[in-house]
Design a protein around this motif. Structure first.
Motif, PDB file in Angstrom:
ATOM      1  N   SER A 112       0.805  -1.225   0.000  1.00 19.27           N
ATOM      2  CA  SER A 112       0.000   0.000   0.000  1.00 19.27           C
ATOM      3  C   SER A 112       0.835   1.271   0.000  1.00 19.27           C
ATOM      4  CB  SER A 112      -0.908   0.006   1.239  1.00 19.27           C
ATOM      5  OG  SER A 112      -0.126  -0.081   2.418  1.00 19.27           O
ATOM      6  N   GLU A 113       2.117   1.193   0.337  1.00 21.43           N
ATOM      7  CA  GLU A 113       2.919   2.396   0.518  1.00 21.43           C
ATOM      8  C   GLU A 113       3.715   2.813  -0.720  1.00 21.43           C
ATOM      9  OE1 GLU A 113       2.772   4.239   3.259  1.00 21.43           O
ATOM     10  OE2 GLU A 113       1.291   2.845   4.082  1.00 21.43           O
ATOM     11  N   LYS A 114       3.892   1.918  -1.686  1.00 20.66           N
ATOM     12  CA  LYS A 114       4.668   2.195  -2.891  1.00 20.66           C
ATOM     13  C   LYS A 114       3.862   1.748  -4.100  1.00 20.66           C
ATOM     14  CE  LYS A 114       8.573   3.594  -0.915  1.00 20.66           C
ATOM     15  NZ  LYS A 114       9.190   4.909  -1.155  1.00 20.66           N
ATOM     16  N   TYR A 115       4.238   2.249  -5.299  1.00 17.43           N
ATOM     17  CA  TYR A 115       3.567   1.740  -6.486  1.00 17.43           C
ATOM     18  C   TYR A 115       4.024   0.297  -6.724  1.00 17.43           C
ATOM     19  CZ  TYR A 115       7.854   2.955  -9.129  1.00 17.43           C
ATOM     20  OH  TYR A 115       9.139   3.055  -9.587  1.00 17.43           O
ATOM     21  N   GLN A 116       3.176  -0.464  -7.370  1.00 12.86           N
ATOM     22  CA  GLN A 116       3.360  -1.903  -7.458  1.00 12.86           C
ATOM     23  C   GLN A 116       4.651  -2.274  -8.192  1.00 12.86           C
ATOM     24  OE1 GLN A 116       0.833  -3.790  -5.701  1.00 12.86           O
ATOM     25  NE2 GLN A 116       0.724  -1.639  -5.132  1.00 12.86           N
ATOM     26  N   GLY A 117       5.513  -3.029  -7.527  1.00 11.39           N
ATOM     27  CA  GLY A 117       6.760  -3.476  -8.120  1.00 11.39           C
ATOM     28  C   GLY A 117       7.896  -2.481  -7.992  1.00 11.39           C
ATOM     29  N   GLN A 118       7.746  -1.445  -7.165  1.00 12.77           N
ATOM     30  CA  GLN A 118       8.794  -0.444  -7.028  1.00 12.77           C
ATOM     31  C   GLN A 118      10.051  -1.046  -6.401  1.00 12.77           C
ATOM     32  OE1 GLN A 118       7.570   3.157  -5.159  1.00 12.77           O
ATOM     33  NE2 GLN A 118       9.629   3.986  -4.933  1.00 12.77           N
ATOM     34  N   MET A 119      11.213  -0.620  -6.888  1.00  8.49           N
ATOM     35  CA  MET A 119      12.485  -1.057  -6.337  1.00  8.49           C
ATOM     36  C   MET A 119      12.757  -0.291  -5.048  1.00  8.49           C
ATOM     37  SD  MET A 119      16.307  -0.868  -8.032  1.00  8.49           S
ATOM     38  CE  MET A 119      15.759  -1.712  -9.523  1.00  8.49           C
ATOM     39  N   VAL A 120      13.130  -1.014  -3.994  1.00  4.63           N
ATOM     40  CA  VAL A 120      13.453  -0.385  -2.712  1.00  4.63           C
ATOM     41  C   VAL A 120      14.772  -0.956  -2.199  1.00  4.63           C
ATOM     42  CG1 VAL A 120      11.065   0.092  -2.051  1.00  4.63           C
ATOM     43  CG2 VAL A 120      12.089  -2.101  -1.447  1.00  4.63           C
ATOM     44  N   LYS A 121      15.426  -0.199  -1.337  1.00  4.57           N
ATOM     45  CA  LYS A 121      16.692  -0.631  -0.760  1.00  4.57           C
ATOM     46  C   LYS A 121      16.456  -1.461   0.496  1.00  4.57           C
ATOM     47  CE  LYS A 121      19.330   3.311  -2.561  1.00  4.57           C
ATOM     48  NZ  LYS A 121      20.214   4.457  -2.200  1.00  4.57           N
ATOM     49  N   LYS A 122      17.563  -1.991   1.021  1.00  5.72           N
ATOM     50  CA  LYS A 122      17.467  -2.907   2.156  1.00  5.72           C
ATOM     51  C   LYS A 122      16.947  -2.237   3.418  1.00  5.72           C
ATOM     52  CE  LYS A 122      21.754  -4.417   1.870  1.00  5.72           C
ATOM     53  NZ  LYS A 122      22.968  -5.249   2.163  1.00  5.72           N
ATOM     54  N   ASP A 123      17.069  -0.908   3.528  1.00  5.39           N
ATOM     55  CA  ASP A 123      16.637  -0.237   4.746  1.00  5.39           C
ATOM     56  C   ASP A 123      15.188   0.253   4.670  1.00  5.39           C
ATOM     57  OD1 ASP A 123      16.985   1.764   2.890  1.00  5.39           O
ATOM     58  OD2 ASP A 123      18.199   3.067   4.180  1.00  5.39           O
ATOM     59  N   TYR A 124      14.475  -0.116   3.603  1.00  2.00           N
ATOM     60  CA  TYR A 124      13.063   0.292   3.481  1.00  2.00           C
ATOM     61  C   TYR A 124      12.239  -0.384   4.575  1.00  2.00           C
ATOM     62  CZ  TYR A 124       8.313   0.744   1.733  1.00  2.00           C
ATOM     63  OH  TYR A 124       6.972   1.017   1.622  1.00  2.00           O
ATOM     64  N   VAL A 125      11.410   0.408   5.280  1.00  2.00           N
ATOM     65  CA  VAL A 125      10.572  -0.104   6.368  1.00  2.00           C
ATOM     66  C   VAL A 125       9.299  -0.700   5.787  1.00  2.00           C
ATOM     67  CG1 VAL A 125       9.300   0.479   8.461  1.00  2.00           C
ATOM     68  CG2 VAL A 125      11.519   1.554   8.019  1.00  2.00           C
TER      69      VAL A 125
END
Length: 243
Positions: free
Chosen positions: A206-219
């Motif tokens: 719910s917090e990002k658009y579907q399939g968005q790339m995030v880093k290891k520190d993403y909560v």
């Protein structure tokens, strides 16, 4: 699936009875404990209370729930346990560091009996601003679903899902993490060595658009599911269905 003895008299439970409570797609362990003023086994009862993640204070509306509550709070203090409420504030006693702090819920049982509504209302007025209060009838099954949700929320846990490349996520087997956990924490649930090589993750939730790339520190948030990757061979072809 627990075999707890049930009767219409007090002190039926004489020893701890463990059982598993299903909540949506996870199981939460509950332990039905003897009344805390039941003298037998008091030493192990204190150990059990101090090792719990959440305490449910069960009050009987057919008696004096206010005297019961005061007695329980005093007994918890003897056990060196400080109950805490919604925002982590201490409900009873001081700030001594040697005390264990535990989230508590109040369950007002036997709400189906005549003449109990006023007591239930007073309990909510007195404690409801700091401690979650649930009205329940174990006999009639009233309020059980609300209590299950309350226990889940009090545990401060969340469910996330990992997806191997080319496969669908299994929503029947979530990874259970504490709230505030990161993609890296989820990676450790796969294997600690995996995290060393993990470059990023793609996330659906719910917090990002579907399939968005995030880093290891993403909560992470409850219900997120992840595609964990060591490297992105062909990002343009990576696809997962939305929840």
């Amino acid at each position: 699936n627990a075999s707890t003895e049930v009767a219409d008299y007090s002190f039926t439970t004489r020893k701890p009875i463990p059982g598993m409570m299903p909540f949506e797609n996870i199981q939460i362990q509950l332990v039905d404990a003897p009344p805390i003023d039941f003298d037998i086994g008091e030493a192990w009862l204190s150990t059990m209370v101090r090792s719990a993640d959440v305490l449910i204070i069960m009050l009987g509306l057919d008696g004096d729930p206010f005297a019961q509550m005061e007695g329980i709070l005093s007994k918890l203090e003897e056990m060196r346990v400080k109950p805490i409420g919604f925002e982590g504030e201490i409900i009873h006693g001081g700030e001594e560091d040697v005390f264990e702090r535990r989230r508590v819920l109040i369950v007002a049982n036997k709400v189906d009996l005549e003449g109990t509504q006023k007591k239930d209302d007073i309990l909510r007025e007195r404690f409801g601003s700091s401690i979650p209060v649930f009205s329940l009838s174990a006999q009639e099954g009233i309020g059980l679903e609300e209590l299950k949700r309350g226990i889940f929320e009090a545990l401060d846990i969340m469910r996330v899902y990992t997806k191997p490349p080319g496969k669908k996520p299994d929503f029947n087997e979530p990874v259970i993490l504490m709230k505030g956990s990161t993609v890296e924490d989820a990676g450790y649930s796969v294997h600690k060595d995996f995290v060393k090589k993990m470059k990023y993750a793609r996330i659906w939730g719910s917090e990002k658009y579907q399939g968005q790339m995030v880093k290891k520190d993403y909560v992470l948030h409850d219900g997120d599911f992840l595609l964990l990757r060591k490297k992105d061979r062909n990002p343009a072809t990576t696809h997962l269905p939305q929840r």
